[in-house]
Design an enzyme around this catalytic site. Structure first.
Site, PDB file in Angstrom:
ATOM      1  N   ASP A 237       6.515  47.974 -31.368  1.00  0.00           N
ATOM      2  CA  ASP A 237       6.421  48.124 -29.921  1.00  0.00           C
ATOM      3  C   ASP A 237       5.525  47.081 -29.275  1.00  0.00           C
ATOM      4  O   ASP A 237       5.892  46.490 -28.250  1.00  0.00           O
ATOM      5  CB  ASP A 237       5.878  49.516 -29.574  1.00  0.00           C
ATOM      6  CG  ASP A 237       6.937  50.589 -29.641  1.00  0.00           C
ATOM      7  OD1 ASP A 237       8.130  50.260 -29.736  1.00  0.00           O
ATOM      8  OD2 ASP A 237       6.576  51.787 -29.612  1.00  0.00           O
TER       9      ASP A 237
ATOM     10  N   ARG B 175      24.498  48.145 -13.927  1.00  0.00           N
ATOM     11  CA  ARG B 175      25.207  49.306 -13.386  1.00  0.00           C
ATOM     12  C   ARG B 175      24.495  49.886 -12.174  1.00  0.00           C
ATOM     13  O   ARG B 175      25.144  50.387 -11.242  1.00  0.00           O
ATOM     14  CB  ARG B 175      25.343  50.366 -14.477  1.00  0.00           C
ATOM     15  CG  ARG B 175      26.207  51.559 -14.067  1.00  0.00           C
ATOM     16  CD  ARG B 175      26.538  52.450 -15.239  1.00  0.00           C
ATOM     17  NE  ARG B 175      25.377  53.167 -15.756  1.00  0.00           N
ATOM     18  CZ  ARG B 175      24.810  52.928 -16.918  1.00  0.00           C
ATOM     19  NH1 ARG B 175      25.277  51.971 -17.722  1.00  0.00           N
ATOM     20  NH2 ARG B 175      23.763  53.639 -17.319  1.00  0.00           N
TER      21      ARG B 175
ATOM     22  N   ARG C 108      10.376  56.184 -10.885  1.00  0.00           N
ATOM     23  CA  ARG C 108      11.418  57.005 -10.293  1.00  0.00           C
ATOM     24  C   ARG C 108      10.802  58.271  -9.708  1.00  0.00           C
ATOM     25  O   ARG C 108       9.701  58.672 -10.108  1.00  0.00           O
ATOM     26  CB  ARG C 108      12.470  57.365 -11.339  1.00  0.00           C
ATOM     27  CG  ARG C 108      11.949  58.239 -12.457  1.00  0.00           C
ATOM     28  CD  ARG C 108      12.947  58.350 -13.591  1.00  0.00           C
ATOM     29  NE  ARG C 108      13.099  57.079 -14.276  1.00  0.00           N
ATOM     30  CZ  ARG C 108      13.957  56.861 -15.256  1.00  0.00           C
ATOM     31  NH1 ARG C 108      14.763  57.819 -15.666  1.00  0.00           N
ATOM     32  NH2 ARG C 108      14.038  55.667 -15.836  1.00  0.00           N
TER      33      ARG C 108
ATOM     34  N   HIS D 208      13.518  53.592 -31.973  1.00  0.00           N
ATOM     35  CA  HIS D 208      12.088  53.537 -31.724  1.00  0.00           C
ATOM     36  C   HIS D 208      11.476  52.538 -32.699  1.00  0.00           C
ATOM     37  O   HIS D 208      12.149  52.010 -33.594  1.00  0.00           O
ATOM     38  CB  HIS D 208      11.447  54.910 -31.872  1.00  0.00           C
ATOM     39  CG  HIS D 208      11.591  55.778 -30.657  1.00  0.00           C
ATOM     40  ND1 HIS D 208      11.016  55.451 -29.446  1.00  0.00           N
ATOM     41  CD2 HIS D 208      12.245  56.961 -30.458  1.00  0.00           C
ATOM     42  CE1 HIS D 208      11.298  56.382 -28.561  1.00  0.00           C
ATOM     43  NE2 HIS D 208      12.050  57.309 -29.141  1.00  0.00           N
ATOM     44  N   ASP D 209      10.190  52.300 -32.510  1.00  0.00           N
ATOM     45  CA  ASP D 209       9.467  51.324 -33.322  1.00  0.00           C
ATOM     46  C   ASP D 209       9.819  51.436 -34.804  1.00  0.00           C
ATOM     47  O   ASP D 209      10.103  50.435 -35.472  1.00  0.00           O
ATOM     48  CB  ASP D 209       7.962  51.540 -33.109  1.00  0.00           C
ATOM     49  CG  ASP D 209       7.097  50.680 -34.003  1.00  0.00           C
ATOM     50  OD1 ASP D 209       6.497  49.720 -33.505  1.00  0.00           O
ATOM     51  OD2 ASP D 209       6.992  50.985 -35.213  1.00  0.00           O
TER      52      ASP D 209
ATOM     53  N   ASP E  33      13.770  55.506  -5.339  1.00  0.00           N
ATOM     54  CA  ASP E  33      14.907  56.208  -5.931  1.00  0.00           C
ATOM     55  C   ASP E  33      16.044  55.203  -6.094  1.00  0.00           C
ATOM     56  O   ASP E  33      16.749  54.882  -5.124  1.00  0.00           O
ATOM     57  CB  ASP E  33      15.337  57.370  -5.042  1.00  0.00           C
ATOM     58  CG  ASP E  33      16.373  58.255  -5.720  1.00  0.00           C
ATOM     59  OD1 ASP E  33      16.967  57.806  -6.724  1.00  0.00           O
ATOM     60  OD2 ASP E  33      16.594  59.382  -5.236  1.00  0.00           O
TER      61      ASP E  33
ATOM     62  N   GLY F 264      12.986  47.529 -19.024  1.00  0.00           N
ATOM     63  CA  GLY F 264      13.141  47.913 -20.418  1.00  0.00           C
ATOM     64  C   GLY F 264      14.293  48.861 -20.647  1.00  0.00           C
ATOM     65  O   GLY F 264      14.229  49.716 -21.531  1.00  0.00           O
ATOM     66  N   TYR F 265      15.366  48.695 -19.856  1.00  0.00           N
ATOM     67  CA  TYR F 265      16.530  49.553 -19.991  1.00  0.00           C
ATOM     68  C   TYR F 265      17.427  49.094 -21.143  1.00  0.00           C
ATOM     69  O   TYR F 265      17.314  47.966 -21.634  1.00  0.00           O
ATOM     70  CB  TYR F 265      17.366  49.540 -18.705  1.00  0.00           C
ATOM     71  CG  TYR F 265      16.639  49.986 -17.464  1.00  0.00           C
ATOM     72  CD1 TYR F 265      15.731  51.048 -17.488  1.00  0.00           C
ATOM     73  CD2 TYR F 265      16.864  49.359 -16.240  1.00  0.00           C
ATOM     74  CE1 TYR F 265      15.090  51.467 -16.338  1.00  0.00           C
ATOM     75  CE2 TYR F 265      16.221  49.771 -15.088  1.00  0.00           C
ATOM     76  CZ  TYR F 265      15.336  50.821 -15.140  1.00  0.00           C
ATOM     77  OH  TYR F 265      14.692  51.231 -13.997  1.00  0.00           O
ATOM     78  N   ARG F 266      18.351  49.965 -21.526  1.00  0.00           N
ATOM     79  CA  ARG F 266      19.375  49.528 -22.471  1.00  0.00           C
ATOM     80  C   ARG F 266      20.259  48.475 -21.799  1.00  0.00           C
ATOM     81  O   ARG F 266      20.379  48.445 -20.575  1.00  0.00           O
ATOM     82  CB  ARG F 266      20.238  50.715 -22.911  1.00  0.00           C
ATOM     83  CG  ARG F 266      19.512  51.742 -23.761  1.00  0.00           C
ATOM     84  CD  ARG F 266      20.497  52.630 -24.486  1.00  0.00           C
ATOM     85  NE  ARG F 266      19.902  53.908 -24.865  1.00  0.00           N
ATOM     86  CZ  ARG F 266      20.501  54.811 -25.617  1.00  0.00           C
ATOM     87  NH1 ARG F 266      21.732  54.577 -26.068  1.00  0.00           N
ATOM     88  NH2 ARG F 266      19.906  55.950 -25.919  1.00  0.00           N
TER      89      ARG F 266
END
Length: 378
Positions: free
Chosen positions: A158, A93, A39, A128-129, A62, A85-87
Site C-alpha cells: 500500500d 463512468r 462523498r 488488498h496489499d 455528490d 484511486g478507483y478501479r
C-alpha cells in the site's frame, strides 16, 4: 500551507483508502494545497486521528449528481493534479475521466492509484496489499525458514509500492510539464511498485547470491548476524552486522571469541546459538547501553508506542504530536523550503464553502442548497 517545496501546487484528491491518501499526505506535507473530496454521508467520530488525511482542506461533493460532477470539473480546471484511486473505468463512468479532464485542462497531471494497474487480466478485480505482494513475490520472501510467509504490515504494498510510487510519479510528471507545458496520466500500480522495490533481490537471484526460499539468505533472517534475538527480559534486540568491520564490533560487544568462520553457511547455526545465549543474559535496555559503545549495527526493537520516546527520534523530531495524535513528521527534510504539519485531519465537508468560493466555483451556495455539495463547517 505556505511553506514547503510544493507551495503553489494545487491538488484535488478524490477520497479513497490507503495508498492514494498516503500519496496526497506526502504531497500536502511538502506544501501543496490539497483539497480532499469526500462523498456525502461519511462522518468519522474522531476525524483528527486519521493521520493520512492531515494537511488538507475537506469538502463534500455528490458525484452521482450532475451538479456535483460539474463542480468537480471546475476544480479540475484550476488544479495542477487530480488523484483518484478507483478501479479502472469508474472515473470515466462518473463523468470525469482523464480524457475529459485533460481536454479541459491540458496541463493537468491525472494520477491514478490501483493495485493491479489500468490494464491486465486482473485490472478490474478487487484486491488488498496482501494480494499484490503475494503475486509479486515479495510475500513469499518474508518469513522464517521452514515457516509460512509472514505479513509485513501493509507497508510494502500500500505505502511503499503504492502511495509513494504515486507521489513519485506525480512529481516526475510535474517536472516534465515544466519544460513541455503538457500534463499526462500517471498509472501507479502497486504490483509495479512492489516489483521495483524487489530490484536488489532479483539482482541477487541473477547473481546466484539469493535462494528463492524464506529465511535462508543474508537479509531475511537466514544469517545469524542479520536477525533479532530475545533478551533476558523477553524483549528483542536487532543486529545487522553484514560488513566484516561491523561483525568484528558485534563480537566485541557480545564478548564472544573463537566462533567458527561465518563465511561458511554450515557454521550459521552454531553462531546463532552463541548469539542467542549471550543476548538472553541481559535485558534489552542493558544491551542498548552496551552497544552504544560499539559501531556494530545493533539496535533495540522498540514498540510503536516506545519509538517516539527514543532519544535519537526525539532529537531529530522524527515524530510529532498534533492535537494529541502522535505521528511521523513530514519527510524528507529541506534546507530552504521546510515542510510542516499545519492542520490535523478534518471532518468531511469542513471546508466546502470556503474552498468552492476560494477556487472560484460558480454559485457554491446553490450547490450546497441543492445537496450536490455539503458544507459541515466545524
Amino acid at each position: 500551507m505556505t511553506t514547503g517545496p510544493l507551495s503553489g501546487i494545487r491538488i484535488v484528491e478524490l477520497a479513497g483508502l490507503g495508498p492514494a491518501p498516503f500519496a496526497a499526505m506526502m504531497l500536502a506535507d511538502l506544501g501543496a494545497e490539497v483539497v480532499r473530496v469526500d462523498r456525502p454521508g461519511r462522518r468519522p467520530q474522531r476525524p483528527h486521528t486519521d493521520v493520512l488525511n492531515r494537511n488538507r482542506s475537506h469538502i463534500v461533493l455528490d458525484l452521482k449528481k450532475p451538479e456535483g460532477v460539474a463542480a468537480l470539473l471546475e476544480l479540475v480546471d484550476r488544479a495542477d493534479v487530480l488523484l483518484e484511486g478507483y478501479r479502472p473505468g469508474v472515473a470515466e463512468r462518473l463523468g470525469f475521466g482523464p480524457d475529459l479532464c485533460l481536454e479541459r485542462n491540458p496541463r493537468l497531471i491525472f494520477g491514478r492509484m490501483t493495485g493491479w494497474g489500468q490494464s491486465g487480466p486482473l485490472a478490474h478485480t478487487a484486491g488488498h496489499d496482501i494480494d499484490y505482494i503475494a503475486r509479486t513475490g515479495a510475500l513469499h520472501a518474508v518469513g522464517r525458514a521452514g515457516g509460512p510467509p509472514q505479513i509485513p504490515l501493509n507497508s510494502i504494498g500500500d505505502f511503499g509500492g503504492g502511495g509513494m510510487l504515486l507521489a513519485y510519479g506525480v512529481l516526475a510528471a510535474l517536472l516534465e510539464r515544466s519544460s513541455s507545458g503538457h500534463g499526462q496520466v500517471v498509472d501507479a500500480a502497486i504490483v509495479d511498485g512492489v516489483a521495483a522495490l524487489m530490484a536488489m533481490q532479483y539482482g541477487f537471484i541473477a547473481d546466484d547470491y539469493w535462494r528463492d526460499e524464506r529465511g535462508v539468505n543474508t537479509l531475511d533472517s537466514g544469517a545469524p548476524y542479520y536477525d533479532v534475538y530475545a533478551t533476558g527480559d523477553g524483549r528483542w534486540f536487532a543486529v545487522g552486522a553484514v560488513e566484516p568491520q561491523f561483525y568484528a564490533q558485534l563480537l566485541e560487544a557480545l564478548d564472544l571469541t573463537d566462533l567458527p568462520d561465518r563465511s561458511d553457511r554450515a557454521n550459521w547455526p552454531t553462531i546463532r546459538d552463541a548469539f542467542a545465549a549471550r543476548f538472553a543474559e541481559r535485558t534489552r535496555d542493558e544491551w542498548t547501553a552496551i552497544f552504544e559503545k560499539f559501531d556494530a549495527c545493533g539496535a533495540p526493537v522498540l514498540s510503536l508506542l516506545e519509538a517516539p520516546h527514543d532519544p535519537h527520534n526525539i532529537a531529530r523530531e522524527v515524530y510529532l504530536d498534533i492535537d494529541g495524535v502522535v505521528q511521523g513528521a513530514p519527510a524528507p527534510r529541506f534546507s530552504r523550503t521546510p515542510a510542516a504539519v499545519v492542520r490535523p485531519a478534518g471532518s468531511p465537508g469542513r471546508d466546502t464553502l470556503a474552498v468552492l468560493t476560494a477556487w472560484g466555483v460558480d454559485e457554491p451556495g446553490k450547490l450546497i442548497e441543492s445537496g450536490a455539495a455539503v458544507d459541515d463547517t466545524d
